[in-house]
Design an enzyme around this catalytic site. Structure first.
Site, PDB file in Angstrom:
ATOM      1  N   TYR A  88       0.904  -1.199   0.054  1.00  0.00           N
ATOM      2  CA  TYR A  88      -0.031   0.070  -0.113  1.00  0.00           C
ATOM      3  C   TYR A  88       0.874   1.351  -0.031  1.00  0.00           C
ATOM      4  O   TYR A  88       0.463   2.496  -0.414  1.00  0.00           O
ATOM      5  CB  TYR A  88      -1.137  -0.040   0.989  1.00  0.00           C
ATOM      6  CG  TYR A  88      -2.235  -0.792   0.710  1.00  0.00           C
ATOM      7  CD1 TYR A  88      -3.358  -0.275   0.207  1.00  0.00           C
ATOM      8  CD2 TYR A  88      -2.318  -2.256   1.123  1.00  0.00           C
ATOM      9  CE1 TYR A  88      -4.494  -0.937  -0.134  1.00  0.00           C
ATOM     10  CE2 TYR A  88      -3.366  -3.056   0.733  1.00  0.00           C
ATOM     11  CZ  TYR A  88      -4.369  -2.359   0.036  1.00  0.00           C
ATOM     12  OH  TYR A  88      -5.538  -3.102  -0.252  1.00  0.00           O
TER      13      TYR A  88
ATOM     14  N   GLN B  49     -15.800   3.701  -6.426  1.00  0.00           N
ATOM     15  CA  GLN B  49     -15.049   2.381  -5.742  1.00  0.00           C
ATOM     16  C   GLN B  49     -13.650   2.588  -5.642  1.00  0.00           C
ATOM     17  O   GLN B  49     -12.826   1.709  -4.916  1.00  0.00           O
ATOM     18  CB  GLN B  49     -15.374   1.302  -6.644  1.00  0.00           C
ATOM     19  CG  GLN B  49     -16.802   1.059  -6.774  1.00  0.00           C
ATOM     20  CD  GLN B  49     -17.062  -0.117  -7.954  1.00  0.00           C
ATOM     21  OE1 GLN B  49     -17.073  -1.272  -7.527  1.00  0.00           O
ATOM     22  NE2 GLN B  49     -17.403   0.257  -9.138  1.00  0.00           N
TER      23      GLN B  49
ATOM     24  N   HIS C  23     -15.009   3.028  -0.747  1.00  0.00           N
ATOM     25  CA  HIS C  23     -13.999   2.111  -0.447  1.00  0.00           C
ATOM     26  C   HIS C  23     -13.015   3.104   0.205  1.00  0.00           C
ATOM     27  O   HIS C  23     -11.705   2.489   0.335  1.00  0.00           O
ATOM     28  CB  HIS C  23     -13.314   1.367  -1.504  1.00  0.00           C
ATOM     29  CG  HIS C  23     -14.283   0.184  -2.011  1.00  0.00           C
ATOM     30  ND1 HIS C  23     -14.208  -0.288  -3.335  1.00  0.00           N
ATOM     31  CD2 HIS C  23     -15.378  -0.452  -1.662  1.00  0.00           C
ATOM     32  CE1 HIS C  23     -15.211  -0.995  -3.718  1.00  0.00           C
ATOM     33  NE2 HIS C  23     -15.928  -1.156  -2.347  1.00  0.00           N
TER      34      HIS C  23
ATOM     35  N   CYS D 128      -1.663   7.684  19.931  1.00  0.00           N
ATOM     36  CA  CYS D 128      -1.758   6.578  20.835  1.00  0.00           C
ATOM     37  C   CYS D 128      -0.797   5.511  20.816  1.00  0.00           C
ATOM     38  O   CYS D 128      -0.430   4.679  21.680  1.00  0.00           O
ATOM     39  CB  CYS D 128      -2.954   5.812  21.177  1.00  0.00           C
ATOM     40  SG  CYS D 128      -3.500   4.876  19.546  1.00  0.00           S
TER      41      CYS D 128
ATOM     42  N   GLY E 121     -16.171   2.640 -16.173  1.00  0.00           N
ATOM     43  CA  GLY E 121     -14.794   2.035 -15.909  1.00  0.00           C
ATOM     44  C   GLY E 121     -14.976   1.028 -14.869  1.00  0.00           C
ATOM     45  O   GLY E 121     -13.853   1.008 -14.160  1.00  0.00           O
TER      46      GLY E 121
ATOM     47  N   ASN F 102     -16.909   1.868 -20.847  1.00  0.00           N
ATOM     48  CA  ASN F 102     -15.744   0.885 -20.430  1.00  0.00           C
ATOM     49  C   ASN F 102     -15.076   0.830 -21.594  1.00  0.00           C
ATOM     50  O   ASN F 102     -15.333   1.117 -22.870  1.00  0.00           O
ATOM     51  CB  ASN F 102     -16.465  -0.256 -19.934  1.00  0.00           C
ATOM     52  CG  ASN F 102     -15.513  -0.838 -18.732  1.00  0.00           C
ATOM     53  OD1 ASN F 102     -14.203  -0.492 -18.491  1.00  0.00           O
ATOM     54  ND2 ASN F 102     -16.148  -1.780 -18.189  1.00  0.00           N
TER      55      ASN F 102
END
Length: 296
Positions: free
Chosen positions: A69, A111, A147, A196, A231, A257
């Protein structure tokens, strides 16, 4: 049913619509250099999502997940909105939407986790306000990022969510790349919460997790008379069900698309090609920037 590619017929349907919802997928960001997920060269053809995009994967190997990520974050940071993002952003401005759909409300559901839809809307609002020559706020349609965003972090201890555009998030991630996992990074050296000290995770919705804003999105879909699928492969639930719901209550669906899929038989219109080219051309017949100048 064989879908139509007649632009004039589509524009008439658009003009007469009252409630329009656009459901956006990875194909919209392809022209911005963001890799897709499920195409022949997509991310999930090279990686197993079960090892990278589930809560269980993060628990088992947070180092591997964070390295992956981190690379996606860097791609998002380097990307800029393309004409497809800008075309959708124009539809979010009621004054500009009225030029092509005078009675319609518009909702954008994405999304994508790259944040480019939101960035395009932010820039479009700024340009629109500058063009009007005043500092008034600009009303805009709702944008639901179902998302989440890859630039967000979420603390696994205190649940604090925040956007962090720092790269790398920690020194240990500096040498990570999308195609190489690298050596395992100890948990104490992974991104930690400044409040924290808990372990941070990417602030995206993974498989086996509930997308954001589901109740609000379903309410929009239930009232939509036109759904734009843009898409997206329509393979991930619940987004895959939205178009069918619109058709079931008598609405129409238009697909934009790169390639046709077996699920496109239920749609009224089909426009094939790169979304960054087809979407602004079909909606406005010109570049989105020109449509913006017309609304100034």
């Amino acid at each position: 049913m064989v879908p139509s590619s007649n632009i004039l017929d589509f524009r008439q349907v658009l003009h007469d619509s009252k409630n329009i919802v656009a459901v956006v997928g990875a194909g919209v960001s392809a022209a911005s250099g963001i890799p897709t997920w499920r195409d022949s060269d997509g991310i999930w053809t090279a990686y197993d999502p079960a090892k990278l995009a589930t809560p269980q994967a993060f628990t088992a190997n947070p180092s591997l997940v964070w390295q992956h990520y981190h690379a996606l974050r860097d791609r998002a940071l380097a990307a800029v909105p393309n004409p497809a993002h800008l075309a959708l952003a124009l539809l979010c401005i009621p004054d500009l939407l009225r030029g092509i759909a005078p009675l319609a409300k518009f909702t954008l559901v994405t999304q994508n986790i790259d944040g480019l839809d939101a960035l395009a809307l932010e820039r479009t609002i700024e340009s629109y306000r500058a063009g009007r020559g005043n500092g008034d706020t600009c009303e805009a349609s709702r944008l639901y990022e179902m998302h989440g965003r890859v630039l967000d972090t979420l603390c696994t201890s205190c649940d604090r969510r925040q956007c962090d555009r720092t790269s790398p998030l920690c020194p240990a991630l500096a040498s990570s790349s999308l195609r190489t996992a690298g050596d395992e990074i100890h948990s104490k050296d992974l991104p930690r919460c400044l409040h924290c000290g808990g372990l941070l995770r990417p602030g995206v919705v993974w498989f086996d997790e509930v997308p954001h804003h589901l109740r609000e999105i379903w309410e929009v879909v239930d009232h939509a008379d036109l759904c734009l699928l843009i898409g997206t492969s329509s393979q991930v639930q619940p987004a895959a069900a939205y178009a069918y719901e619109v058709v079931d209550h008598g609405g129409k669906v238009a697909v934009f698309n790169l390639e046709q899929s077996v699920d496109d038989d239920h749609c009224e219109f089909l426009f094939l090609g790169p979304c960054a080219e087809t979407l602004p051309a079909v909606l406005f017949g010109n570049e989105p920037g020109h449509a913006l100048s017309q609304g100034e």
